[in-house]
Design a protein around this motif. Structure first.
Motif, mmCIF file in Angstrom:
data_model
loop_
_atom_site.group_PDB
_atom_site.id
_atom_site.type_symbol
_atom_site.label_atom_id
_atom_site.label_comp_id
_atom_site.label_asym_id
_atom_site.label_seq_id
_atom_site.Cartn_x
_atom_site.Cartn_y
_atom_site.Cartn_z
ATOM 1 N N GLY A 335 0.806 -1.221 0.000
ATOM 2 C CA GLY A 335 0.000 0.000 0.000
ATOM 3 C C GLY A 335 0.830 1.258 0.000
ATOM 4 O O GLY A 335 0.499 2.236 0.693
ATOM 5 N N LEU A 336 1.903 1.284 -0.787
ATOM 6 C CA LEU A 336 2.772 2.453 -0.859
ATOM 7 C C LEU A 336 2.501 3.248 -2.131
ATOM 8 O O LEU A 336 2.225 2.660 -3.184
ATOM 9 N N PRO A 337 2.609 4.566 -2.088
ATOM 10 C CA PRO A 337 2.665 5.332 -3.338
ATOM 11 C C PRO A 337 3.992 5.037 -4.029
ATOM 12 O O PRO A 337 5.029 4.906 -3.371
ATOM 13 N N ALA A 350 2.070 -1.671 -14.516
ATOM 14 C CA ALA A 350 2.459 -0.261 -14.393
ATOM 15 C C ALA A 350 1.521 0.627 -15.204
ATOM 16 O O ALA A 350 1.100 1.688 -14.728
ATOM 17 N N GLU A 351 1.201 0.211 -16.408
ATOM 18 C CA GLU A 351 0.264 0.984 -17.227
ATOM 19 C C GLU A 351 -1.068 1.170 -16.502
ATOM 20 O O GLU A 351 -1.634 2.271 -16.462
ATOM 21 N N ILE A 359 0.494 4.863 -9.247
ATOM 22 C CA ILE A 359 1.892 5.103 -9.626
ATOM 23 C C ILE A 359 1.983 6.471 -10.285
ATOM 24 O O ILE A 359 1.158 6.815 -11.130
ATOM 25 N N ARG A 360 3.007 7.216 -9.877
ATOM 26 C CA ARG A 360 3.245 8.527 -10.480
ATOM 27 C C ARG A 360 4.546 8.491 -11.274
ATOM 28 O O ARG A 360 5.538 7.893 -10.827
ATOM 29 N N GLY A 386 -1.732 4.858 -1.833
ATOM 30 C CA GLY A 386 -1.361 3.495 -1.462
ATOM 31 C C GLY A 386 -2.525 2.524 -1.491
ATOM 32 O O GLY A 386 -2.366 1.358 -1.878
ATOM 33 N N LYS A 387 -3.699 3.000 -1.103
ATOM 34 C CA LYS A 387 -4.881 2.129 -1.119
ATOM 35 C C LYS A 387 -5.243 1.685 -2.531
ATOM 36 O O LYS A 387 -5.756 0.579 -2.737
ATOM 37 N N ILE A 388 -4.987 2.532 -3.506
ATOM 38 C CA ILE A 388 -5.230 2.152 -4.904
ATOM 39 C C ILE A 388 -4.364 0.944 -5.268
ATOM 40 O O ILE A 388 -4.837 -0.029 -5.870
#
Length: 412
Positions: A335-337, A350-351, A359-360, A386-388
């Motif tokens: 659950g990390l950005p 990743a896409e 992901i940024r 992170g929840k995403i």
């Protein structure tokens, strides 16, 4: 066609033997294959049926591992064989998979493959992701050995879909059943007239969930982090280091950094240390007192990265500036950005996570500094992003169960 293919394999083998005289990596590749058949003759138990899994290297082994574990539980009376194409996978796993047989895949000539199969005699074989070998598949089809290609993904640019890919298309048609990652792969196979396809997803999701649920705490990470906010960069390259270092050099007092370079040779580590003005410490040199004082911990070792992510507030995954993006699922499961470079196209997860907002993408040092600064200052934003990622992992799990059912339908 196969006569020409066998000739090409033979020529390649002799060239590799010459290169091996000067290249230690190729020497392992050659010497290991010379030992494959004698090893199997010693270790293969003729009284037991056998399931065979082949992977290219370490990453593909990790992808196949959850399926292997389920098969071991379902078929304890079987012997299991794991083969690798590359020395990097074999050397790391050869002593860690007891009681299973572990060796190299032989060169793909008809005679080699026939000898290999006469010893191994598998009930079923699972090949992971991209591993399509015309010679081996041909011999297996002759012996009516079921072939499963699992966690497979197919793209337009691959040779199967080009005018010159006839040999490889023929190999694909020998596969008993495909378990593919996405519907695009299914459609591409069906365009070749191949219909024995199940969209099961990617077994890496099962793997990262398993690793995260069984991960043991790292005492050194607890000491290093203390009460600070932590940033972890995994599988980073020099181009990543040049982008990250300026932020580290002006970072706030309450922030710390773990850098896990993809290459851990001395030259890479020393160059990384030269870029960083804050106090750094290598994992290989650490002790408890030094850890508390250091701002940057460099993991100059293999095998600990996935276990450091739980201590992070932000993750960066390297390879997005040209070398090939590395595993974004390992930090996503916690659950990390996640930040990555711009070269993520062709990496399905990743896409999808870029589109979802988990992901940024950073293009340069300025982008990186802006993103990291914003994320460190906003715990709620970090949590939302992170929840995403965490939800995405949960949604995609289950591929291993689908493949297990397929094997069970073949073995009874």
């Amino acid at each position: 066609m196969y006569l020409l293919y066998d000739l090409a394999v033979l020529i390649s083998w002799n060239i590799l033997k010459l290169i091996a005289l000067f290249n230690p990596g190729i020497r392992k590749f050659v010497v290991g294959r010379k030992n494959t058949l004698p090893y199997l003759q010693r270790m293969r138990d003729p009284q037991k049926p056998l399931i065979w899994m082949h992977t290219a290297s370490l990453g593909e082994f990790e992808q196949g591992a959850p399926v292997l574990e389920k098969l071991c539980a379902a078929y304890p009376e079987y012997q299991f064989l794991i083969t690798f194409f590359s020395p990097s996978g074999y050397e790391i796993k050869k002593d860690k998979l007891n009681p299973h047989l572990v060796t190299y895949l032989p060169m793909d000539g008809s005679r080699n493959c026939a000898k290999f199969l006469s010893i191994v005699r598998p009930e079923v074989a699972l090949f992971v992701k991209y591993e399509v070998w015309p010679g081996m598949y041909r011999q297996m089809a002759r012996q009516k050995i079921p072939i499963l290609l699992i966690s497979a993904i197919f793209r337009k640019r691959q040779a199967y879909f080009k005018w010159y890919g006839g040999l490889l298309r023929g190999a694909l048609r020998r596969v008993t059943h495909f378990y593919v990652q996405d519907t695009r792969s299914e459609k591409r196979l069906k365009s070749l007239g191949i219909n024995a396809v199940t969209v099961s997803g990617d077994t890496r999701f099962d793997r990262v969930l398993e690793i995260s649920s069984n991960a043991k705490p790292l005492a050194f990470m607890k000491t290093f982090k203390g009460k600070r906010s932590c940033f972890v960069a995994g599988s980073s390259w020099p181009v990543d280091h040049r982008m990250i270092a300026p932020y580290i050099n002006q970072a706030a007092e309450g922030q710390c950094f773990v850098l896990a370079p993809h290459k851990i040779d001395l030259k890479t580590i020393e160059h990384l240390e030269q870029l960083i003005e804050k106090k750094t410490i290598r994992y290989s040199d650490m002790n408890q007192g030094d850890l508390e004082d250091a701002c940057v911990l460099i993991l100059d070792t293999i095998g600990l990265l996935s276990r450091t992510y739980p201590y992070a507030e932000i993750a960066y995954v390297g390879g997005g500036f040209g070398t090939g993006l590395h595993n974004t699922l390992e930090p996503a499961v916690y659950g990390l950005p996640i930040l990555i470079g711009p070269g993520y196209h062709g990496f399905l997860e990743a896409e999808q996570l870029v589109r979802a907002g988990g992901i940024r993408v950073v293009q340069n040092t300025g982008d990186f500094e802006a993103e990291v600064s914003a994320l460190f200052k906003a715990p709620e934003l970090r949590s939302d992003i992170g929840k995403i990622n965490e939800a995405y992992i949960q949604e995609k799990k289950g591929a291993s169960d689908a493949i297990l059912k397929g094997v069970q339908s073949l073995l009874g």
